[in-house]
Design an enzyme around this catalytic site. Structure first.
Site, mmCIF file in Angstrom:
data_model
loop_
_atom_site.group_PDB
_atom_site.id
_atom_site.type_symbol
_atom_site.label_atom_id
_atom_site.label_comp_id
_atom_site.label_asym_id
_atom_site.label_seq_id
_atom_site.Cartn_x
_atom_site.Cartn_y
_atom_site.Cartn_z
ATOM 1 N N LYS A 23 0.835 -1.201 0.000
ATOM 2 C CA LYS A 23 0.000 0.000 0.000
ATOM 3 C C LYS A 23 0.867 1.247 0.000
ATOM 4 O O LYS A 23 0.557 2.220 -0.677
ATOM 5 C CB LYS A 23 -0.941 0.013 1.208
ATOM 6 C CG LYS A 23 -2.073 -1.007 1.102
ATOM 7 C CD LYS A 23 -3.012 -0.901 2.299
ATOM 8 C CE LYS A 23 -4.133 -1.927 2.233
ATOM 9 N NZ LYS A 23 -4.916 -1.966 3.466
ATOM 10 N N LYS A 67 -7.045 -11.191 -6.879
ATOM 11 C CA LYS A 67 -8.241 -11.340 -6.071
ATOM 12 C C LYS A 67 -9.229 -10.201 -6.369
ATOM 13 O O LYS A 67 -8.789 -9.060 -6.579
ATOM 14 C CB LYS A 67 -7.791 -11.263 -4.605
ATOM 15 C CG LYS A 67 -8.756 -11.842 -3.615
ATOM 16 C CD LYS A 67 -8.114 -11.865 -2.239
ATOM 17 C CE LYS A 67 -9.118 -11.436 -1.206
ATOM 18 N NZ LYS A 67 -8.705 -11.603 0.170
ATOM 19 N N LYS A 94 -11.904 -4.017 -4.278
ATOM 20 C CA LYS A 94 -12.453 -2.710 -4.620
ATOM 21 C C LYS A 94 -11.366 -1.761 -5.116
ATOM 22 O O LYS A 94 -11.662 -0.737 -5.708
ATOM 23 C CB LYS A 94 -13.202 -2.102 -3.443
ATOM 24 C CG LYS A 94 -12.301 -1.820 -2.281
ATOM 25 C CD LYS A 94 -12.854 -0.798 -1.348
ATOM 26 C CE LYS A 94 -11.818 -0.455 -0.295
ATOM 27 N NZ LYS A 94 -10.522 -0.018 -0.859
#
Ligand code: TRP
Length: 339
Positions: free
Chosen positions: A116, A199, A202
């Site tokens: 991230k 996967k 969102k």
């Protein structure tokens, strides 16, 4: 008979709608676990500030909407404590102590943080994102949970949680249950429709994500445009045919029919037929689900009451753990403490 094992899990209220991967990979297992375990399920609203903080009004709305979706999916507020992380102060109170037991390098090795952080400019990456896994450890340890149903992407955080529990227990005496990550064999790993090697998430482009609250027509359109391959045969082979295999996995998970039987049933048919079957099955699930969520959202006071009742169940357990931990590390017990 032995006491039921305690199960805990959390989901971030980061978007307006759960996607099919959230449901089939996680929430559906939560529903099954409530039959035989003592379960605590919470919405990780504190965690949802760790990236770009959401608009306050959106966070409020999404938190209630996430609660409504858990209930619509079958999490039963009578049997399960459903609550908001921010309603139980102990999560952050325990986090501090665990942060002081965590090495800086140890936290820096968390791959989700590294991934991230790699996506944002370093000065916009918050300290909260760095300590995210330690808050997650507190979420789990505070309830003395045995089992934590999570996807594979969370395994490293559970490993850290176990290490912190053992470290605390070793230094201060038996205090925490050392929990285990739990991926039920039935949990489906649903992949992105456009990029069936990742996967469903969102954070990937919207075209590959099946949001359960989208109108059925939008779901159908995305399924019809799903990536397949240049062959024509419907076979389950995730390595060489990830797109087709993902569609089969979705169909199997939604209908409950084993993949082998589905493949046999499609003999001689093309990808169009498979996509139509997936679209019909997903729409048949999503439509009543969305309707139930709309009904629940029409009564926010009732949702807030359910969340308050959930927090009332969670709080005494959390307070007991915090009191025990604070005493063990040597903080002078306040005279007014009730537990
Ligand atoms: N990090 C989890 C996720 O993104 C959410 C979460 C927060 C969680 N705290 C937790 C999951 C505690 C299990 C237990 O999916």
């Amino acid at each position: 008979m032995s006491a039921p094992q305690r199960v805990l899990s959390g989901i971030q209220p980061t978007s307006a709608s759960f996607h099919l991967g959230n449901y089939l990979g996680a929430v559906k297992q939560w529903v099954a676990l409530q039959d035989e375990h003592e379960v605590f399920y919470f919405l990780a609203d504190l965690h949802s500030l760790t990236l770009e903080p959401p608009e306050p009004a959106a966070l409020t709305q999404r938190s209630r909407q996430a609660a409504a979706q858990l209930i619509a999916a079958g999490v039963d507020p009578e049997r399960s404590a459903i609550f908001l992380q921010s309603h139980v102060a102990g999560h952050t109170q325990l986090t501090w102590v665990l942060e002081c037991l965590t090495g800086y390098g140890e936290a820096g090795r968390m791959t989700q943080f590294k991934d991230k952080a790699a996506r944002g400019a370093l000065d916009r990456v918050s300290v909260g994102l760095f300590t995210y896994p330690i808050l997650q450890a507190a979420d789990i340890l505070i309830y003395q949970a045995h089992l934590v149903p999570v996807g594979d992407d969370q395994r490293q955080h559970i490993e850290l949680t176990r290490n912190l529990a053992q470290r605390f227990n070793g230094r201060y005496g038996e205090t925490f249950v050392v929990p285990e990550a739990f991926t039920p064999p039935s949990a489906a790993r649903i992949l992105d429709l456009q990029d069936p090697t990742s996967k469903m998430s969102k954070s990937l482009p919207d075209a590959g994500t099946l949001n359960l609250l989208d109108p059925a027509s939008a779901l159908v359109k995305k399924i019809k445009r799903a990536t397949t391959d240049s062959e024509t045969e419907i076979r389950y082979d995730p390595k060489t045919k990830p797109g087709v295999s993902n569609l089969l996995a979705i169909l199997s998970a939604v209908t409950g029919d084993p993949i082998d039987g589905l493949v046999a049933g499609f003999a001689g048919q093309g990808y169009g037929a498979l996509k139509t079957a997936v679209a019909d099955a997903v729409a048949a699930f999503a439509e009543p689900f969305a309707k139930r969520v709309t009904e629940l959202m029409a009564d926010p006071a009732e949702l807030d009451r359910i969340l308050a009742a959930g927090a009332d169940r969670a709080r005494p357990v959390a307070e007991r753990t915090v009191a025990d931990v604070y005493t063990k590390v040597g903080f002078v017990p306040p005279l007014s403490r009730s537990v």
